[in-house]
Write a protein that holds these residues in place. Structure first.
Motif, PDB file in Angstrom:
ATOM      1  N   LEU A   1      -5.708   0.183  -1.007  1.00  0.00           N
ATOM      2  CA  LEU A   1      -4.397   0.599  -1.523  1.00  0.00           C
ATOM      3  C   LEU A   1      -3.309   0.382  -0.475  1.00  0.00           C
ATOM      4  O   LEU A   1      -2.190  -0.005  -0.802  1.00  0.00           O
ATOM      5  CB  LEU A   1      -4.431   2.058  -1.963  1.00  0.00           C
ATOM      6  N   ARG A   2      -3.639   0.613   0.794  1.00  0.00           N
ATOM      7  CA  ARG A   2      -2.662   0.392   1.861  1.00  0.00           C
ATOM      8  C   ARG A   2      -2.306  -1.097   1.924  1.00  0.00           C
ATOM      9  O   ARG A   2      -1.137  -1.469   2.029  1.00  0.00           O
ATOM     10  CB  ARG A   2      -3.227   0.861   3.209  1.00  0.00           C
ATOM     11  N   ILE A   3      -3.302  -1.946   1.834  1.00  0.00           N
ATOM     12  CA  ILE A   3      -3.090  -3.394   1.846  1.00  0.00           C
ATOM     13  C   ILE A   3      -2.254  -3.811   0.629  1.00  0.00           C
ATOM     14  O   ILE A   3      -1.314  -4.593   0.737  1.00  0.00           O
ATOM     15  CB  ILE A   3      -4.454  -4.128   1.845  1.00  0.00           C
ATOM     16  N   ALA A   4      -2.598  -3.286  -0.537  1.00  0.00           N
ATOM     17  CA  ALA A   4      -1.877  -3.624  -1.764  1.00  0.00           C
ATOM     18  C   ALA A   4      -0.428  -3.153  -1.700  1.00  0.00           C
ATOM     19  O   ALA A   4       0.475  -3.843  -2.183  1.00  0.00           O
ATOM     20  CB  ALA A   4      -2.580  -3.015  -2.973  1.00  0.00           C
ATOM     21  N   ALA A   5      -0.193  -1.993  -1.089  1.00  0.00           N
ATOM     22  CA  ALA A   5       1.175  -1.476  -0.974  1.00  0.00           C
ATOM     23  C   ALA A   5       2.025  -2.398  -0.104  1.00  0.00           C
ATOM     24  O   ALA A   5       3.194  -2.660  -0.406  1.00  0.00           O
ATOM     25  CB  ALA A   5       1.151  -0.063  -0.396  1.00  0.00           C
ATOM     26  N   ARG A   6       1.444  -2.912   0.976  1.00  0.00           N
ATOM     27  CA  ARG A   6       2.186  -3.840   1.842  1.00  0.00           C
ATOM     28  C   ARG A   6       2.508  -5.129   1.081  1.00  0.00           C
ATOM     29  O   ARG A   6       3.616  -5.654   1.170  1.00  0.00           O
ATOM     30  CB  ARG A   6       1.367  -4.127   3.108  1.00  0.00           C
ATOM     31  N   ALA A   7       1.549  -5.629   0.319  1.00  0.00           N
ATOM     32  CA  ALA A   7       1.792  -6.837  -0.478  1.00  0.00           C
ATOM     33  C   ALA A   7       2.890  -6.575  -1.506  1.00  0.00           C
ATOM     34  O   ALA A   7       3.752  -7.433  -1.736  1.00  0.00           O
ATOM     35  CB  ALA A   7       0.508  -7.292  -1.156  1.00  0.00           C
TER      36      ALA A   7
END
Length: 112
Positions: A60-66
Motif C-alpha cells: 500500500l505504501r508503494i501504491a500510494a507513492r505511485a
C-alpha cells in the motif's frame, strides 16, 4: 498453512493484509488502479486461502507513492519504474549505512 507458504497463498489469520476493495478505499482510488499497478509489475497481490487478492501495508505504501506520481501527470508505467528505483535506492542506502556502522564498530579509527 503458514504465512510463508511456497504457493504464495496466505492464511487470513496469519498475515495482516487488505482486500483489493479495502486497499483501494484506503488509497482513495479504485480497484482498477491496483490492477493497473499489478499489470505494470509494481505490486503483485498476495492470495489468501480463499483465493482473494490481498495487499500488505508495504504494498500500500508503494501504491500510494505511485498514485502521487500519477496524480501529477506521470504515466502509470513511468510512475511504477520511478517507485521501484526509489525503493531500491532506499534499500541500498540502508545497507550502506549498516556496513558503515559495522566497520566503525570494528575499527573506530577508520572513521576519522
Amino acid at each position: 498453512m503458514t504465512a510463508d507458504d511456497t504457493f504464495g497463498r496466505l492464511n487470513d489469520d496469519d498475515y495482516p493484509a487488505y482486500t483489493m476493495g479495502r486497499a483501494a478505499e484506503m488509497l482513495g482510488t479504485t480497484p482498477a488502479f491496483l490492477r493497473a499497478l499489478g499489470e505494470a509489475r509494481l505490486i503483485t497481490p498476495l492470495r489468501s486461502e480463499g483465493g482473494h487478492r490481498r495487499y500488505s501495508r508495504y504494498q500500500l505504501r508503494i501504491a500510494a507513492r505511485a498514485r502521487e506520481l500519477v496524480d501529477r501527470g506521470t504515466p502509470i508505467e513511468a510512475a511504477c519504474r520511478i517507485v521501484i528505483l526509489e525503493d531500491q535506492l532506499e534499500e541500498a542506502q540502508r545497507i550502506n549505512a549498516e556496513y558503515r556502522r559495522a566497520a566503525e564498530s570494528v575499527n573506530p579509527t577508520a572513521a576519522e
